[in-house]
Motif scaffolding. Structure first.
Motif, PDB file in Angstrom:
ATOM      1  N   MET A  65       0.828  -1.208   0.000  1.00 33.73           N
ATOM      2  CA  MET A  65       0.000   0.000   0.000  1.00 33.73           C
ATOM      3  C   MET A  65       0.858   1.253   0.000  1.00 33.73           C
ATOM      4  O   MET A  65       0.564   2.229  -0.696  1.00 33.73           O
ATOM      5  CB  MET A  65      -0.918  -0.017   1.222  1.00 33.73           C
ATOM      6  CG  MET A  65      -1.964   1.071   1.249  1.00 33.73           C
ATOM      7  SD  MET A  65      -3.116   0.783   2.623  1.00 33.73           S
ATOM      8  CE  MET A  65      -4.041   2.308   2.593  1.00 33.73           C
ATOM      9  N   VAL A 100     -10.421  -3.295   2.226  1.00 30.20           N
ATOM     10  CA  VAL A 100     -11.009  -2.915   0.933  1.00 30.20           C
ATOM     11  C   VAL A 100     -12.402  -2.318   1.106  1.00 30.20           C
ATOM     12  O   VAL A 100     -12.915  -1.668   0.191  1.00 30.20           O
ATOM     13  CB  VAL A 100     -11.065  -4.139  -0.010  1.00 30.20           C
ATOM     14  CG1 VAL A 100      -9.672  -4.614  -0.341  1.00 30.20           C
ATOM     15  CG2 VAL A 100     -11.907  -5.259   0.579  1.00 30.20           C
ATOM     16  N   GLU A 101     -13.014  -2.540   2.274  1.00 24.48           N
ATOM     17  CA  GLU A 101     -14.344  -1.998   2.533  1.00 24.48           C
ATOM     18  C   GLU A 101     -14.292  -0.557   3.036  1.00 24.48           C
ATOM     19  O   GLU A 101     -15.340   0.101   3.111  1.00 24.48           O
ATOM     20  CB  GLU A 101     -15.061  -2.860   3.577  1.00 24.48           C
ATOM     21  CG  GLU A 101     -15.206  -4.327   3.189  1.00 24.48           C
ATOM     22  CD  GLU A 101     -15.794  -5.162   4.304  1.00 24.48           C
ATOM     23  OE1 GLU A 101     -16.372  -4.564   5.239  1.00 24.48           O
ATOM     24  OE2 GLU A 101     -15.673  -6.391   4.260  1.00 24.48           O
ATOM     25  N   PRO A 103     -13.656   3.359   2.854  1.00 29.16           N
ATOM     26  CA  PRO A 103     -13.482   4.411   1.844  1.00 29.16           C
ATOM     27  C   PRO A 103     -12.144   5.123   1.962  1.00 29.16           C
ATOM     28  O   PRO A 103     -11.584   5.564   0.954  1.00 29.16           O
ATOM     29  CB  PRO A 103     -14.650   5.361   2.126  1.00 29.16           C
ATOM     30  CG  PRO A 103     -15.105   5.051   3.515  1.00 29.16           C
ATOM     31  CD  PRO A 103     -14.833   3.603   3.722  1.00 29.16           C
ATOM     32  N   GLN A 104     -11.605   5.226   3.186  1.00 30.86           N
ATOM     33  CA  GLN A 104     -10.311   5.896   3.357  1.00 30.86           C
ATOM     34  C   GLN A 104      -9.201   5.115   2.655  1.00 30.86           C
ATOM     35  O   GLN A 104      -8.299   5.697   2.044  1.00 30.86           O
ATOM     36  CB  GLN A 104      -9.981   6.046   4.842  1.00 30.86           C
ATOM     37  CG  GLN A 104     -10.979   6.880   5.620  1.00 30.86           C
ATOM     38  CD  GLN A 104     -12.055   6.028   6.281  1.00 30.86           C
ATOM     39  OE1 GLN A 104     -12.431   4.967   5.780  1.00 30.86           O
ATOM     40  NE2 GLN A 104     -12.547   6.495   7.426  1.00 30.86           N
ATOM     41  N   VAL A 105      -9.248   3.784   2.756  1.00 24.29           N
ATOM     42  CA  VAL A 105      -8.247   2.951   2.096  1.00 24.29           C
ATOM     43  C   VAL A 105      -8.460   2.972   0.584  1.00 24.29           C
ATOM     44  O   VAL A 105      -7.496   3.045  -0.196  1.00 24.29           O
ATOM     45  CB  VAL A 105      -8.290   1.513   2.636  1.00 24.29           C
ATOM     46  CG1 VAL A 105      -7.384   0.595   1.814  1.00 24.29           C
ATOM     47  CG2 VAL A 105      -7.871   1.493   4.105  1.00 24.29           C
ATOM     48  N   SER A 106      -9.703   2.917   0.154  1.00 25.13           N
ATOM     49  CA  SER A 106      -9.996   2.994  -1.276  1.00 25.13           C
ATOM     50  C   SER A 106      -9.454   4.289  -1.871  1.00 25.13           C
ATOM     51  O   SER A 106      -8.921   4.312  -2.991  1.00 25.13           O
ATOM     52  CB  SER A 106     -11.503   2.905  -1.514  1.00 25.13           C
ATOM     53  OG  SER A 106     -12.015   1.655  -1.093  1.00 25.13           O
ATOM     54  N   HIS A 107      -9.553   5.372  -1.114  1.00 25.34           N
ATOM     55  CA  HIS A 107      -9.036   6.664  -1.580  1.00 25.34           C
ATOM     56  C   HIS A 107      -7.519   6.622  -1.732  1.00 25.34           C
ATOM     57  O   HIS A 107      -6.966   7.112  -2.733  1.00 25.34           O
ATOM     58  CB  HIS A 107      -9.435   7.757  -0.591  1.00 25.34           C
ATOM     59  CG  HIS A 107      -8.947   9.120  -0.965  1.00 25.34           C
ATOM     60  ND1 HIS A 107      -9.330   9.764  -2.124  1.00 25.34           N
ATOM     61  CD2 HIS A 107      -8.098   9.969  -0.328  1.00 25.34           C
ATOM     62  CE1 HIS A 107      -8.728  10.949  -2.192  1.00 25.34           C
ATOM     63  NE2 HIS A 107      -7.989  11.094  -1.119  1.00 25.34           N
ATOM     64  N   LEU A 109      -5.678   3.978  -2.308  1.00 24.87           N
ATOM     65  CA  LEU A 109      -5.357   3.138  -3.463  1.00 24.87           C
ATOM     66  C   LEU A 109      -5.623   3.866  -4.771  1.00 24.87           C
ATOM     67  O   LEU A 109      -4.882   3.698  -5.752  1.00 24.87           O
ATOM     68  CB  LEU A 109      -6.168   1.841  -3.396  1.00 24.87           C
ATOM     69  CG  LEU A 109      -5.850   0.928  -2.203  1.00 24.87           C
ATOM     70  CD1 LEU A 109      -6.782  -0.278  -2.191  1.00 24.87           C
ATOM     71  CD2 LEU A 109      -4.392   0.471  -2.235  1.00 24.87           C
ATOM     72  N   GLU A 110      -6.661   4.685  -4.799  1.00 26.09           N
ATOM     73  CA  GLU A 110      -6.951   5.475  -6.003  1.00 26.09           C
ATOM     74  C   GLU A 110      -5.838   6.486  -6.266  1.00 26.09           C
ATOM     75  O   GLU A 110      -5.446   6.722  -7.419  1.00 26.09           O
ATOM     76  CB  GLU A 110      -8.290   6.193  -5.847  1.00 26.09           C
ATOM     77  CG  GLU A 110      -8.700   7.018  -7.061  1.00 26.09           C
ATOM     78  CD  GLU A 110      -8.815   6.187  -8.326  1.00 26.09           C
ATOM     79  OE1 GLU A 110      -8.463   6.713  -9.401  1.00 26.09           O
ATOM     80  OE2 GLU A 110      -9.244   5.009  -8.244  1.00 26.09           O
ATOM     81  N   ARG A 113      -3.014   4.658  -7.839  1.00 20.22           N
ATOM     82  CA  ARG A 113      -3.264   4.385  -9.257  1.00 20.22           C
ATOM     83  C   ARG A 113      -3.059   5.640 -10.099  1.00 20.22           C
ATOM     84  O   ARG A 113      -2.561   5.574 -11.230  1.00 20.22           O
ATOM     85  CB  ARG A 113      -4.680   3.845  -9.443  1.00 20.22           C
ATOM     86  CG  ARG A 113      -4.846   2.389  -9.032  1.00 20.22           C
ATOM     87  CD  ARG A 113      -6.178   1.831  -9.484  1.00 20.22           C
ATOM     88  NE  ARG A 113      -7.291   2.375  -8.720  1.00 20.22           N
ATOM     89  CZ  ARG A 113      -7.767   1.836  -7.607  1.00 20.22           C
ATOM     90  NH1 ARG A 113      -7.226   0.721  -7.125  1.00 20.22           N
ATOM     91  NH2 ARG A 113      -8.789   2.381  -6.979  1.00 20.22           N
TER      92      ARG A 113
END
Length: 218
Positions: A65, A100-101, A103-107, A109-110, A113
């Motif tokens: 990460m 993965v659930e 939103p802070q982690v999803s942000h 990872l985005e 990317r």
């Protein structure tokens, strides 16, 4: 202070401020208003939470990460997970796959990317507020504890603005000496290490938080 009171302070510090620095100031202000015993309770609950999240599985989440092997960085990442609040922390503490659930982690990872596809330069992947580490949060109880202890021992000398006094005890220095983090050591680090099953081990002995608390309040 009980565990609900601990999480209430962590979460209110996020709701009522906009920056990490603001959260630190808010928490210190509120901790300075507590009794010595409540400050120790806060730090013990902090230690329990960070110990719980310090596992090889969590390190396996941290490594790709952030692209780092740093044991200090892993400590600060765990601090950040606690800073997300109780619900988010419970989602990942015992099962890092649950990240993965969030939103802070999803942000995060985005943002990674975005750097990989060139829409952001790598050095601009994230701002300080977005960065998934929170080193200073691990020290937030130190100054309030020292001030409260000094005030109890020498009335009129130890509240906000006073430094020094007696050495900070194990519960408050186990993650660092002064302002230098040395707590949740990742694989291969010196000093405290992570056991394969998760709990923090300091010099080969698992920390007993209740013994720490009782020793402080004797």
């Amino acid at each position: 202070m009980d565990i609900d009171g601990f999480w209430d302070l962590i979460e209110r510090s996020e709701y009522e401020t906009d920056t990490k620095r603001g959260r630190m100031a808010w928490l210190e202000e509120h901790l300075f208003g507590l009794s010595l015993e409540e400050i120790v309770d806060f730090d013990v609950f902090w230690t329990i939470a960070t110990n719980r999240a310090c596992s090889w599985d969590m390190y396996a989440l941290y490594r790709p990460m952030l692209g780092s092997y740093s044991s200090d960085g892993f400590e600060y990442f765990v601090n950040w997970l606690v800073s997300l609040g109780r619900e988010a922390f419970e989602t990942v503490a015992d099962c890092p796959d649950g990240a993965v659930e969030l939103p802070q982690v999803s942000h995060v990872l985005e943002l990674q990317r975005s750097a990989l596809n060139g829409s952001r330069r790598r050095r601009e992947v994230w701002t300080e507020e977005e960065y998934p580490e929170f080193e200073s949060l691990g020290y937030v109880a130190q100054d309030p504890y020292k001030g409260c202890r000094r005030e109890r021992d020498q009335p009129g000398t130890g509240r906000r603005g006073q430094r020094g006094g007696r050495p900070v005890p194990l519960a408050l220095v186990s993650r660092g000496a002064g302002r230098r983090g040395m707590g949740l050591r990742g694989p291969g680090g010196d000093g405290p290490t992570v056991s394969p099953n998760g709990p923090l081990v300091r010099h080969g002995m698992r920390v007993n938080n209740r013994q720490i608390l009782e020793g402080l309040l004797r």
